[in-house]
Design a protein around this motif. Structure first.
Motif, PDB file in Angstrom:
ATOM      1  N   ALA A 209       0.864  -1.191   0.000  1.00 27.09           N
ATOM      2  CA  ALA A 209       0.000   0.000   0.000  1.00 27.09           C
ATOM      3  C   ALA A 209       0.896   1.235   0.000  1.00 27.09           C
ATOM      4  O   ALA A 209       2.109   1.149   0.259  1.00 27.09           O
ATOM      5  N   ASP A 210       0.318   2.376  -0.299  1.00 23.71           N
ATOM      6  CA  ASP A 210       1.067   3.625  -0.233  1.00 23.71           C
ATOM      7  C   ASP A 210       1.540   3.863   1.199  1.00 23.71           C
ATOM      8  O   ASP A 210       0.826   3.543   2.166  1.00 23.71           O
ATOM      9  N   GLY A 211       2.724   4.439   1.338  1.00 20.95           N
ATOM     10  CA  GLY A 211       3.217   4.726   2.674  1.00 20.95           C
ATOM     11  C   GLY A 211       4.587   5.355   2.666  1.00 20.95           C
ATOM     12  O   GLY A 211       5.156   5.650   1.603  1.00 20.95           O
ATOM     13  N   MET A 212       5.127   5.562   3.857  1.00 18.89           N
ATOM     14  CA  MET A 212       6.476   6.114   4.018  1.00 18.89           C
ATOM     15  C   MET A 212       7.357   5.108   4.734  1.00 18.89           C
ATOM     16  O   MET A 212       6.939   4.483   5.719  1.00 18.89           O
ATOM     17  N   HIS A 243       1.570   3.901   7.121  1.00 21.53           N
ATOM     18  CA  HIS A 243       0.458   4.162   6.213  1.00 21.53           C
ATOM     19  C   HIS A 243      -0.521   5.183   6.776  1.00 21.53           C
ATOM     20  O   HIS A 243      -1.589   5.411   6.194  1.00 21.53           O
ATOM     21  N   GLY A 244      -0.170   5.823   7.895  1.00 22.19           N
ATOM     22  CA  GLY A 244      -1.119   6.687   8.571  1.00 22.19           C
ATOM     23  C   GLY A 244      -2.085   5.855   9.392  1.00 22.19           C
ATOM     24  O   GLY A 244      -2.028   4.615   9.416  1.00 22.19           O
ATOM     25  N   ASN A 245      -2.987   6.530  10.096  1.00 19.00           N
ATOM     26  CA  ASN A 245      -4.016   5.852  10.906  1.00 19.00           C
ATOM     27  C   ASN A 245      -3.406   4.934  11.963  1.00 19.00           C
ATOM     28  O   ASN A 245      -4.056   3.991  12.414  1.00 19.00           O
ATOM     29  N   VAL A 291       0.604  -6.232   9.866  1.00 18.89           N
ATOM     30  CA  VAL A 291       0.370  -4.814  10.141  1.00 18.89           C
ATOM     31  C   VAL A 291       0.177  -4.649  11.639  1.00 18.89           C
ATOM     32  O   VAL A 291      -0.482  -5.474  12.288  1.00 18.89           O
ATOM     33  N   ALA A 292       0.755  -3.578  12.203  1.00 17.23           N
ATOM     34  CA  ALA A 292       0.658  -3.329  13.634  1.00 17.23           C
ATOM     35  C   ALA A 292       0.424  -1.839  13.890  1.00 17.23           C
ATOM     36  O   ALA A 292       0.466  -1.022  12.970  1.00 17.23           O
ATOM     37  N   ASP A 293       0.205  -1.506  15.170  1.00 13.33           N
ATOM     38  CA  ASP A 293      -0.183  -0.140  15.518  1.00 13.33           C
ATOM     39  C   ASP A 293       0.983   0.778  15.838  1.00 13.33           C
ATOM     40  O   ASP A 293       0.788   1.941  16.211  1.00 13.33           O
ATOM     41  N   SER A 294       2.226   0.291  15.706  1.00 16.12           N
ATOM     42  CA  SER A 294       3.399   1.157  15.867  1.00 16.12           C
ATOM     43  C   SER A 294       4.573   0.522  15.140  1.00 16.12           C
ATOM     44  O   SER A 294       4.494  -0.625  14.681  1.00 16.12           O
ATOM     45  N   SER A 295       5.666   1.268  15.065  1.00 13.00           N
ATOM     46  CA  SER A 295       6.854   0.764  14.371  1.00 13.00           C
ATOM     47  C   SER A 295       7.820   0.057  15.310  1.00 13.00           C
ATOM     48  O   SER A 295       8.934  -0.293  14.909  1.00 13.00           O
ATOM     49  N   ASP A 296       7.413  -0.160  16.546  1.00 10.44           N
ATOM     50  CA  ASP A 296       8.235  -0.900  17.505  1.00 10.44           C
ATOM     51  C   ASP A 296       7.824  -2.371  17.455  1.00 10.44           C
ATOM     52  O   ASP A 296       6.717  -2.723  17.881  1.00 10.44           O
ATOM     53  N   PRO A 297       8.676  -3.257  16.960  1.00  7.16           N
ATOM     54  CA  PRO A 297       8.281  -4.666  16.792  1.00  7.16           C
ATOM     55  C   PRO A 297       8.007  -5.394  18.098  1.00  7.16           C
ATOM     56  O   PRO A 297       7.308  -6.414  18.096  1.00  7.16           O
TER      57      PRO A 297
END
Length: 320
Positions: A209-212, A243-245, A291-297
């Protein structure tokens, strides 16, 4: 990704995993040849209906050496309480001509796994209660995702119970998927110890998906020989996209130094991120995607993925 091994002897009864290997399968086959053998799709009904002796006679010699008929019957009677039906969830090749079959009851709270060899001898039988997380199972991403690959791939792990998805037990990757390339019931051709033998190795790994790009690791070497896993760096080479959100996709196990994006890059759905590899805690070349709610694994919580298609899929399905 973890593979169950075919030659395993383990017997417990609170969460029964009964399986065995032996060299006397012809004796077992001969002992049931005078009666109609159960086909794999008949096992669940036979077990539920109390035909324990018939099921037991079709198990392997080593299985019968490890578990008595009385023990097997007692286990079945206890486990089948309150079950009205077992529903087949998946069937997949298991090596050496064997197949693994997975059922759950209609509540999703109990599961059964059976391994049949090519002669329909039951090499393994597992029944177990299943943990359920309905409060998060029914929460899906706002972002709509595509698959991070082209062509047809096989869902090796995926779904909302631990029989079809071993990730399900772990909150930070509960709704993860592992994808491999399967051809003629195998994921490789040639020497199974070489990464290059696997159909998935070196395939394009795409943005779903689109993202940074917010995190990248590109310096972890692929596991050699295949089967040796790097538990110190479990993600191996990876890309994490924002992806935002508060939705972050984890694309994991890239090939060593194949990633072509860097932190801060903006990507569109379908853009090339790198190549599929076998780095990190990986038993063979494959794609891991969640997919998760933060970038901390370590502290993030996995979110069920909304895909851009209506058809549901789980462990054992082909997708493209």
């Amino acid at each position: 990704m973890r593979y169950l091994r075919f030659c395993l002897i383990l017997v417990t009864f609170s969460m029964a995993f009964l399986t065995a290997c032996n060299t006397e399968e012809e004796k077992v086959k001969d002992s049931v040849q005078d009666e109609k053998m159960l086909k794999p799709n008949e096992l669940s009904n036979a077990f539920l209906n109390g035909d324990y002796e018939k099921v037991y006679r079709q198990t392997s010699k080593a299985f019968q050496d490890a578990v008595t008929l009385k023990q097997f019957q007692e286990l079945g009677e206890e486990f089948n309480k309150d079950v009205t039906i077992y529903i087949l969830q998946s069937e997949i090749p298991y090596g050496n001509g064997a197949k693994k079959y997975i059922w759950t009851d209609d509540s999703g709270s109990k599961g059964m796994v059976a391994i049949f060899d090519e002669d329909d001898i039951i090499q393994g039988l597992q029944v177990m209660p299943l943990s359920m997380y309905p409060e998060t199972d029914n929460i899906y991403t706002e972002t709509v995702f595509d698959f991070p690959f082209q062509d047809k791939w096989f869902v090796f792990w995926g779904g909302t119970n631990s029989l079809v998805n071993y990730h399900y037990a772990y909150e930070n990757q509960r709704y993860a998927y592992d994808f491999v390339v399967m051809n003629e019931k195998s994921t490789y051709e040639g020497d199974p110890t070489l990464n290059e033998s696997y159909y998935a190795f070196g395939k394009e790994y795409l943005a779903p998906a689109d993202g940074m790009v917010v995190k990248v690791e590109n310096s972890v070497k692929d596991n050699k020989p295949v089967g040796r896993m790097n538990k110190k760096q479990p993600l191996g080479n990876y890309v994490i996209l924002d992806h935002g959100n508060k939705e972050f996709s984890y694309l994991v196990h890239f090939k060593y130094q194949s990633i072509v994006v860097k932190e801060g890059d903006k990507v569109k759905k379908g853009d090339l991120l790198g190549l599929v590899g076998n780095s990190g805690n990986s038993s063979e070349p494959h794609i891991h995607f969640h997919v998760a709610d933060s970038s901390d694994p370590l502290t993030s919580k996995s979110i069920n993925i909304t895909f851009d298609r209506e058809n549901k899929f789980i462990h054992g399905d082909f997708v493209e």
